[in-house]
Scaffold this motif. Structure first.
Motif, PDB file in Angstrom:
ATOM      1  N   MET A 217       0.829  -1.213   0.000  1.00 22.95           N
ATOM      2  CA  MET A 217       0.000   0.000   0.000  1.00 22.95           C
ATOM      3  C   MET A 217       0.860   1.258   0.000  1.00 22.95           C
ATOM      4  O   MET A 217       0.573   2.233  -0.691  1.00 22.95           O
ATOM      5  N   VAL A 218       1.915   1.206   0.805  1.00 24.85           N
ATOM      6  CA  VAL A 218       2.820   2.366   0.856  1.00 24.85           C
ATOM      7  C   VAL A 218       3.585   2.488  -0.464  1.00 24.85           C
ATOM      8  O   VAL A 218       3.697   3.570  -1.036  1.00 24.85           O
ATOM      9  N   CYS A 219       4.082   1.361  -0.948  1.00 25.27           N
ATOM     10  CA  CYS A 219       4.879   1.381  -2.176  1.00 25.27           C
ATOM     11  C   CYS A 219       4.068   1.893  -3.365  1.00 25.27           C
ATOM     12  O   CYS A 219       4.609   2.545  -4.261  1.00 25.27           O
ATOM     13  N   ASP A 220       2.774   1.598  -3.355  1.00 27.28           N
ATOM     14  CA  ASP A 220       1.931   2.052  -4.466  1.00 27.28           C
ATOM     15  C   ASP A 220       1.836   3.573  -4.532  1.00 27.28           C
ATOM     16  O   ASP A 220       1.445   4.131  -5.557  1.00 27.28           O
ATOM     17  N   LEU A 221       2.190   4.238  -3.423  1.00 30.25           N
ATOM     18  CA  LEU A 221       2.104   5.702  -3.403  1.00 30.25           C
ATOM     19  C   LEU A 221       3.417   6.369  -3.817  1.00 30.25           C
ATOM     20  O   LEU A 221       3.497   7.585  -3.900  1.00 30.25           O
ATOM     21  N   LEU A 222       4.450   5.562  -4.069  1.00 33.66           N
ATOM     22  CA  LEU A 222       5.731   6.147  -4.513  1.00 33.66           C
ATOM     23  C   LEU A 222       5.589   6.683  -5.942  1.00 33.66           C
ATOM     24  O   LEU A 222       4.766   6.191  -6.713  1.00 33.66           O
ATOM     25  N   PRO A 223       6.411   7.670  -6.323  1.00 32.41           N
ATOM     26  CA  PRO A 223       6.193   8.321  -7.631  1.00 32.41           C
ATOM     27  C   PRO A 223       6.356   7.397  -8.838  1.00 32.41           C
ATOM     28  O   PRO A 223       5.633   7.541  -9.813  1.00 32.41           O
ATOM     29  N   LEU A 224       7.288   6.437  -8.772  1.00 35.49           N
ATOM     30  CA  LEU A 224       7.513   5.629  -9.975  1.00 35.49           C
ATOM     31  C   LEU A 224       6.699   4.336 -10.000  1.00 35.49           C
ATOM     32  O   LEU A 224       6.618   3.674 -11.032  1.00 35.49           O
ATOM     33  N   THR A 225       6.088   3.956  -8.837  1.00 39.83           N
ATOM     34  CA  THR A 225       5.326   2.709  -8.817  1.00 39.83           C
ATOM     35  C   THR A 225       4.210   2.701  -9.867  1.00 39.83           C
ATOM     36  O   THR A 225       4.107   1.759 -10.659  1.00 39.83           O
ATOM     37  N   PRO A 226       3.373   3.742  -9.907  1.00 37.65           N
ATOM     38  CA  PRO A 226       2.301   3.716 -10.914  1.00 37.65           C
ATOM     39  C   PRO A 226       2.844   3.719 -12.346  1.00 37.65           C
ATOM     40  O   PRO A 226       2.229   3.135 -13.233  1.00 37.65           O
ATOM     41  N   VAL A 227       3.986   4.344 -12.544  1.00 33.91           N
ATOM     42  CA  VAL A 227       4.592   4.365 -13.875  1.00 33.91           C
ATOM     43  C   VAL A 227       4.933   2.946 -14.319  1.00 33.91           C
ATOM     44  O   VAL A 227       4.575   2.506 -15.418  1.00 33.91           O
ATOM     45  N   ILE A 228       5.594   2.209 -13.414  1.00 35.99           N
ATOM     46  CA  ILE A 228       5.985   0.830 -13.739  1.00 35.99           C
ATOM     47  C   ILE A 228       4.746  -0.044 -13.923  1.00 35.99           C
ATOM     48  O   ILE A 228       4.678  -0.880 -14.828  1.00 35.99           O
ATOM     49  N   GLN A 229       3.753   0.184 -13.054  1.00 36.51           N
ATOM     50  CA  GLN A 229       2.542  -0.641 -13.155  1.00 36.51           C
ATOM     51  C   GLN A 229       1.794  -0.382 -14.455  1.00 36.51           C
ATOM     52  O   GLN A 229       1.287  -1.312 -15.086  1.00 36.51           O
ATOM     53  N   LEU A 230       1.711   0.867 -14.855  1.00 40.05           N
ATOM     54  CA  LEU A 230       1.043   1.187 -16.130  1.00 40.05           C
ATOM     55  C   LEU A 230       1.778   0.521 -17.286  1.00 40.05           C
ATOM     56  O   LEU A 230       1.165  -0.043 -18.191  1.00 40.05           O
ATOM     57  N   ILE A 231       3.122   0.612 -17.252  1.00 41.02           N
ATOM     58  CA  ILE A 231       3.895   0.014 -18.342  1.00 41.02           C
ATOM     59  C   ILE A 231       3.683  -1.504 -18.352  1.00 41.02           C
ATOM     60  O   ILE A 231       3.450  -2.108 -19.404  1.00 41.02           O
ATOM     61  N   ARG A 232       3.709  -2.102 -17.154  1.00 39.14           N
ATOM     62  CA  ARG A 232       3.511  -3.561 -17.091  1.00 39.14           C
ATOM     63  C   ARG A 232       2.125  -3.939 -17.600  1.00 39.14           C
ATOM     64  O   ARG A 232       1.966  -4.920 -18.327  1.00 39.14           O
ATOM     65  N   SER A 233       1.122  -3.130 -17.226  1.00 36.70           N
ATOM     66  CA  SER A 233      -0.238  -3.411 -17.695  1.00 36.70           C
ATOM     67  C   SER A 233      -0.315  -3.420 -19.207  1.00 36.70           C
ATOM     68  O   SER A 233      -1.139  -4.110 -19.796  1.00 36.70           O
ATOM     69  N   GLY A 234       0.537  -2.623 -19.836  1.00 34.40           N
ATOM     70  CA  GLY A 234       0.576  -2.612 -21.297  1.00 34.40           C
ATOM     71  C   GLY A 234       0.846  -3.996 -21.844  1.00 34.40           C
ATOM     72  O   GLY A 234       0.299  -4.384 -22.882  1.00 34.40           O
ATOM     73  N   TRP A 235       1.686  -4.750 -21.120  1.00 36.87           N
ATOM     74  CA  TRP A 235       2.029  -6.093 -21.609  1.00 36.87           C
ATOM     75  C   TRP A 235       1.076  -7.153 -21.084  1.00 36.87           C
ATOM     76  O   TRP A 235       0.670  -8.045 -21.806  1.00 36.87           O
ATOM     77  N   THR A 236       0.711  -7.057 -19.774  1.00 31.07           N
ATOM     78  CA  THR A 236      -0.170  -8.089 -19.222  1.00 31.07           C
ATOM     79  C   THR A 236      -1.622  -7.839 -19.603  1.00 31.07           C
ATOM     80  O   THR A 236      -2.432  -8.763 -19.618  1.00 31.07           O
ATOM     81  N   GLY A 237      -1.933  -6.577 -19.908  1.00 33.20           N
ATOM     82  CA  GLY A 237      -3.311  -6.240 -20.236  1.00 33.20           C
ATOM     83  C   GLY A 237      -4.223  -6.317 -19.025  1.00 33.20           C
ATOM     84  O   GLY A 237      -5.403  -6.038 -19.099  1.00 33.20           O
ATOM     85  N   GLY A 238      -3.656  -6.639 -17.864  1.00 37.42           N
ATOM     86  CA  GLY A 238      -4.476  -6.853 -16.694  1.00 37.42           C
ATOM     87  C   GLY A 238      -4.601  -5.634 -15.811  1.00 37.42           C
ATOM     88  O   GLY A 238      -3.954  -5.551 -14.781  1.00 37.42           O
TER      89      GLY A 238
END
Lengths: 272, 317
Positions: A217-238
C-alpha cells in the motif's frame, strides 16, 4: 579594429528583427547541453550503459522469485523494470547534476538575462536527457522482448501513457531535487533517496503485488510505482479502470508537488 | 510612457535580501536615450544589486523600475529582446568552445549577429575553437561582451565590464563602448574604476551603502565638492593671523601640527588672498598644496565616510 568598430556603430534599431520562438530557444539550449553531455564520459556511461547492465544483472534475482501466481514472468518484470532504470539513470540523476552544475557555473543566471523564460531554461536543459531516455526505452523494449521472449503488448497505449507520465514526473522531480540541493557535491547524495526507494519499492525488481499488503500500500504511493505498473499493464493487459485511475492520480499528484517545489524553492544562482 | 526620452527610469528603488539586509535603499535616477550612464561605487555599495533589478532578474522590494517603458521583471518579453546584459561574472559552461557558446546564445536571441561578426567585435575570432575553461579572465569578459552585443541592443547593461582586463583590453573595451554609444546605444555601466567613469560617462551616480551619494554630469558632481588648500603655518604665526577664513569662502578647516587644511568652494579667491597675505607678511608658505575639486576627491570623500578618516590618505597614496 576599425572595421569591427563600424559594426558596433551600425544603427541599433533594426526594423526587421527575426523573432526567436520558444522552440528556437529551447533547441539552441538543448543542442549545447547535448554537446556537453557528449564531453562528460562518466555521465555518458551512466546514461547509456547502466540501465541495460542493471537489467541484465537483475535476471538471476527476478528468476528466483515465484512469479507464476501473479501471472507474471521474468519478461513482464524485467522489461518495465528496465524502463524504470532508464528513467532513474538516464534522466533523473544526470538532470539533477545538470541543473545544479549550471547554477554553480552561473549559467542559469546568465540565461535568465536573455529572452528565455524560466520554464524554457529548465525544459531546454532537460531535452537531451528526455530524448535519450525515450530512445533508450525503445531499445530496452526491443532488447528485452527478444532476450526474454516477451510477446507484443496487449494494451500498448497503457505502456505509452505510463512512459510519458514517467518522463514528466521524473523530470519534475529532478528539478525539485535540484531546488533543494546547493552544490554539485551535495547533488550526488541528494539523488540517492529517490533512486534507492524507487529501485526497492516501485516494482523495478520485485513487483509490489508480491509484497505484503501493508508494504504494498505504501509502495503504491511512490512516484515511480504507478509508472511501472502502467507500463507492465501494457504487456499483461491486466488493469482495471479503477487501478489505472488511481495510478494516474498518484503520478499527477507527485508531478504537481514537484512543480510546486520548483516554483517556490528553485534558486537560479548559488548562495554566497 | 510613449514619447518619453528616458530609456531607464528608477524611482525610490529598494532591494532587501532574504536575511533582511537592505542593499539598495531608495535610489532614483533616469537615463536618456543614447546616454552613457555610470553607477560608480566601492565594492558592496549596491551597484550589482541595482543593475540586477534593471535587468529584470529580480523584482524590487520597493519603488519602481522602467526600462524602455516596461517593467523588466513582469514584462520580460517586451524588454529582453531590446536589451543586452553583461553580468559581473561570466556564466558559461566550462566545456563548450567559444563558438559553441555564442551559437547557443544566438539561438536564444532575436536578431542576433552572425557568430563570426560577434567574435570579431571583441577580438576573439582567433580563440573561437578554444574551450571556455581555457580562456583567460580578460577573454571571458570579452566573450561576455560579445553575447551582450549579439542582438545590437538598444540598451546595454555592463556590470564592471573591464574588471580583470589588462590596460590594453580596458582601452579596447572603452573604444568599443564609445563606438556603441555613437551608434545610439544607451549604456548603463557599473564600475569601481574612477577613470573609467570619467572617461566614458556623460552622467553618473556615486552609490554608497545603497544610496546615491552624488549624481549628475561629471562636472556637476565635481563642482559640488569643495577644493582643498593646505600649507604649513609659518613659525610664530597662529591661525588667527590669517585673513578671516569666511572671507576666503572656507567652509571648514583642520590643523595637524603646523599643517593647515582648508576646504573652500572659491579656490581662486582663497588662494589669491592667502598668497597676497603671505607676500605682505613676508613669509613663505611651505608645503603649499592647492588642489581643485575632482571626481577622485568626491569619490574618496564618500568612501572615506564609511571607512573612517584615515582611509583617505591611504587611498590617495
Amino acid at each position: 579594429m576599425s572595421t569591427t568598430l563600424d559594426a558596433a556603430r551600425s544603427p541599433v534599431l533594426e526594423p526587421a528583427r527575426t523573432p526567436k520562438t520558444a522552440a528556437d530557444r529551447m533547441t539552441a539550449l538543448a543542442r549545447a547541453e547535448l554537446t556537453l553531455l557528449g564531453r562528460n564520459k562518466s555521465t555518458l556511461f551512466t546514461v547509456l550503459l547502466l540501465p541495460a547492465m542493471l537489467t541484465v544483472s537483475m535476471y538471476g534475482t527476478v528468476n528466483s522469485v515465484d512469479l507464476g501466481k501473479q501471472g507474471l514472468n521474468a519478461g513482464t518484470v524485467l522489461l518495465p523494470g528496465s524502463l524504470g532504470f532508464a528513467l532513474l539513470f538516464a534522466l533523473y540523476s544526470p538532470l539533477v547534476g545538470i541543473y545544479v552544475v549550471r547554477r554553480e557555473e552561473l549559467v542559469l543566471k546568465r540565461l535568465r538575462t536573455g529572452e528565455l523564460h524560466d520554464w524554457e531554461i529548465l525544459a531546454g536543459a532537460a531535452l537531451p536527457a528526455l530524448l535519450i531516455a525515450v530512445a533508450q526505452s525503445a531499445l530496452l523494449v526491443v532488447g528485452c522482448s527478444a532476450w526474454l521472449h516477451v510477446p507484443l503488448p496487449r494494451a500498448w497505449w497503457l505502456a505509452v501513457v505510463g512512459l510519458l507520465l514517467g518522463l514528466a514526473v521524473t523530470g519534475a522531480l529532478a528539478a525539485a531535487t535540484a531546488a533543494l540541493t546547493r552544490t554539485a557535491e551535495a547533488a550526488q547524495i541528494a539523488v540517492m533517496p529517490l533512486m534507492l526507494v524507487s529501485t526497492a519499492g516501485s516494482g523495478l525488481i520485485v513487483p509490489t503485488d508480491l509484497l505484503p499488503d501493508k508494504v504494498a500500500m505504501v509502495c503504491d504511493l511512490l512516484p515511480l510505482t504507478p509508472v511501472i505498473q502502467l507500463i507492465r499493464s501494457g504487456w499483461t493487459g491486466g488493469a482495471g479502470a479503477g487501478d489505472v485511475l488511481r495510478e494516474l492520480l498518484v503520478v499527477v499528484v507527485w508531478t504537481l508537488i514537484a512543480v510546486l517545489v520548483v516554483r517556490g524553492r528553485f534558486r537560479w544562482e548559488p548562495r554566497r | 510612457m510613449a514619447g518619453t526620452a528616458n530609456v531607464i527610469e528608477v524611482e525610490e528603488l529598494r532591494r532587501t535580501y532574504a536575511g533582511g539586509f537592505e542593499a539598495v535603499s531608495g535610489i532614483s535616477f533616469t537615463v536618456a536615450r543614447g546616454e552613457l550612464f555610470a553607477l560608480l561605487g566601492t565594492n558592496g555599495a549596491g551597484k550589482t544589486s541595482t543593475v540586477e533589478l534593471l535587468e529584470g532578474l529580480a523584482p524590487p522590494s520597493g519603488g519602481r523600475v522602467r526600462v524602455l517603458g516596461h517593467d523588466p521583471y513582469t514584462e520580460r518579453g517586451a524588454v529582453r529582446p531590446r536589451t543586452g546584459v553583461m553580468l559581473q561574472e561570466g556564466g558559461f559552461p566550462a566545456e563548450l568552445t567559444v563558438t559553441e557558446t555564442v551559437r547557443m546564445w544566438a539561438g536564444c536571441t532575436s536578431g542576433a549577429r552572425p557568430v563570426a561578426e560577434a567574435l570579431e567585435l571583441v577580438d576573439l575570432a582567433r580563440r573561437s575553437q578554444v574551450r571556455v575553461k581555457q580562456l583567460s579572465g580578460g577573454e571571458k569578459r570579452r566573450l561576455d561582451l560579445a553575447l551582450a552585443l549579439l542582438a545590437r541592443p538598444e540598451v546595454l547593461f555592463l556590470d564592471e565590464p573591464t574588471t580583470g582586463l589588462d590596460a590594453e583590453g580596458r582601452r579596447e573595451t572603452w573604444e568599443l563602448v564609445r563606438a556603441l554609444r555613437d551608434g545610439g546605444t544607451t549604456v548603463l555601466l557599473t564600475t569601481h574604476y574612477l577613470e573609467e567613469a570619467e572617461a566614458l560617462a556623460e552622467r553618473l551616480a556615486i552609490l554608497h551603502e545603497g544610496r546615491i551619494a552624488a549624481s549628475g554630469r561629471v562636472d556637476e558632481v565635481v563642482a559640488a565638492q569643495p577644493s582643498h588648500l593646505s600649507f604649513d603655518l609659518p613659525d610664530g604665526y597662529h591661525l588667527g593671523d590669517l585673513p578671516p577664513l569666511d572671507r576666503l569662502g572656507v567652509t571648514s578647516h583642520e590643523t595637524a601640527g603646523r599643517t593647515v587644511r582648508l576646504k573652500t568652494k572659491k579656490l581662486q579667491l582663497a588662494a589669491t588672498e592667502l598668497l597676497l597675505w603671505a607676500r605682505d607678511s613676508g613669509v613663505e608658505l611651505r608645503g603649499l598644496d592647492v588642489r581643485s575639486a575632482s571626481l577622485e576627491e568626491a569619490f574618496l570623500k564618500i568612501a572615506q565616510d564609511r571607512r573612517g578618516p584615515d582611509a583617505e590618505t591611504e587611498a590617495v597614496r
